[in-house]
Design a protein around this motif. Structure first.
Motif, short mmCIF file in Angstrom:
data_model
loop_
_atom_site.label_atom_id
_atom_site.label_comp_id
_atom_site.label_asym_id
_atom_site.label_seq_id
_atom_site.Cartn_x
_atom_site.Cartn_y
_atom_site.Cartn_z
N PRO A 19 0.83 -1.21 0.00
CA PRO A 19 0.00 0.00 0.00
C PRO A 19 0.86 1.26 0.00
O PRO A 19 1.97 1.27 0.52
CB PRO A 19 -0.81 -0.10 1.30
CG PRO A 19 -0.16 -1.14 2.12
CD PRO A 19 0.70 -1.99 1.23
N GLU A 20 0.30 2.29 -0.60
CA GLU A 20 1.00 3.57 -0.67
C GLU A 20 1.09 4.18 0.72
O GLU A 20 0.15 4.11 1.50
CB GLU A 20 0.22 4.51 -1.60
CG GLU A 20 0.94 5.80 -1.88
CD GLU A 20 0.14 6.69 -2.82
OE1 GLU A 20 0.27 7.91 -2.68
OE2 GLU A 20 -0.59 6.15 -3.66
N MET A 21 2.24 4.77 1.04
CA MET A 21 2.41 5.42 2.34
C MET A 21 1.61 6.71 2.39
O MET A 21 1.63 7.49 1.44
CB MET A 21 3.89 5.72 2.60
CG MET A 21 4.77 4.51 2.77
SD MET A 21 4.40 3.58 4.28
CE MET A 21 4.89 4.75 5.52
N VAL A 22 0.94 6.92 3.51
CA VAL A 22 0.18 8.15 3.71
C VAL A 22 1.15 9.23 4.18
O VAL A 22 1.92 9.00 5.12
CB VAL A 22 -0.93 7.93 4.77
CG1 VAL A 22 -1.63 9.23 5.09
CG2 VAL A 22 -1.92 6.89 4.30
N ASP A 65 2.59 12.08 6.32
CA ASP A 65 2.30 12.43 7.71
C ASP A 65 2.22 13.93 7.90
O ASP A 65 1.83 14.40 8.96
CB ASP A 65 3.37 11.85 8.64
CG ASP A 65 2.95 11.92 10.10
OD1 ASP A 65 1.81 11.51 10.40
OD2 ASP A 65 3.73 12.41 10.93
N ALA A 116 -0.39 10.02 9.76
CA ALA A 116 -0.06 8.59 9.69
C ALA A 116 -0.44 7.84 10.97
O ALA A 116 -0.53 6.62 10.96
CB ALA A 116 1.42 8.41 9.38
N GLY A 144 -7.22 3.55 9.42
CA GLY A 144 -6.49 2.94 8.32
C GLY A 144 -6.05 3.93 7.26
O GLY A 144 -6.44 5.10 7.26
N PRO A 145 -5.22 3.45 6.31
CA PRO A 145 -4.61 4.31 5.30
C PRO A 145 -5.60 5.07 4.42
O PRO A 145 -5.33 6.22 4.06
CB PRO A 145 -3.77 3.34 4.45
CG PRO A 145 -3.55 2.15 5.32
CD PRO A 145 -4.72 2.07 6.24
N GLU A 146 -6.72 4.46 4.07
CA GLU A 146 -7.68 5.15 3.22
C GLU A 146 -8.25 6.38 3.92
O GLU A 146 -8.34 7.47 3.35
CB GLU A 146 -8.82 4.19 2.85
CG GLU A 146 -9.20 4.26 1.38
CD GLU A 146 -10.19 3.17 1.03
OE1 GLU A 146 -11.40 3.42 1.17
OE2 GLU A 146 -9.73 2.08 0.62
N GLN A 205 -6.88 7.93 6.50
CA GLN A 205 -5.78 8.86 6.72
C GLN A 205 -5.53 9.71 5.48
O GLN A 205 -5.38 10.94 5.57
CB GLN A 205 -4.51 8.09 7.09
CG GLN A 205 -4.59 7.40 8.44
CD GLN A 205 -3.50 6.37 8.64
OE1 GLN A 205 -2.82 5.94 7.71
NE2 GLN A 205 -3.31 5.96 9.89
N ALA A 206 -5.50 9.07 4.32
CA ALA A 206 -5.28 9.79 3.06
C ALA A 206 -6.41 10.78 2.79
O ALA A 206 -6.18 11.88 2.29
CB ALA A 206 -5.14 8.80 1.91
#
Length: 147
Positions: free
Chosen positions: A2-5, A7, A114, A119-121, A123-124
């Protein structure tokens, strides 16, 4: 993978106003509630509470983390309405004022995306929303102080 969010987001604007005037717009509830939110309550001291209210979005709670007139003002704010800022639901917004020509550069750095829950979604999504919000917010600050 997964792509890093990211921070951290950063936005800046140069305002044709002295630092003291910009500082007042950031740290006085009546002014903050004019250019940034629909209204605001602010206890401008470390540990003090900030409440930003928008008719469209609700009330957002923040805690003042740092206040160094007229250079730096920081708050930790919850990213959802009607909750107090805590680990997993808040980010740190830091405003820094620096002289630039006859005006003042206002830079806002917001960190902590971050470590948000959801979760990442999610957060993004917060990164995108807040980046857009700061672009509009700093444009509103410039317009407010230069009118």
């Amino acid at each position: 993978m997964p792509e890093m969010v990211p921070d951290r987001i950063e936005h800046g604007v140069v305002v044709a106003a002295p630092a003291e005037r910009v500082w007042a717009a950031l740290t006085e509830a009546a002014q903050l509630g004019t250019w940034f939110a629909d209204s605001a309550d602010l206890d401008p001291r470390p540990g003090g509470e900030l409440v930003l209210r928008w008719v469209q979005h609700g009330s957002f709670y923040a805690r003042i983390e740092r206040i160094e007139p007229p250079v730096q003002f920081a708050w930790r704010w919850a990213l959802h309405p009607d909750v107090v800022p805590d680990a997993g639901n808040s980010t740190l917004a830091v405003f820094t004022l620096t002289p630039e020509g006859d005006g003042t550069r206002v830079t806002v750095n917001e960190t902590g995306f971050a470590s948000l829950g959801g979760g990442p979604e999610k957060q993004a999504q917060h990164v995108r929303q807040n980046a857009e919000g700061w672009r509009g917010g700093l444009a509103a600050l410039k317009g407010y102080l230069e009118k």
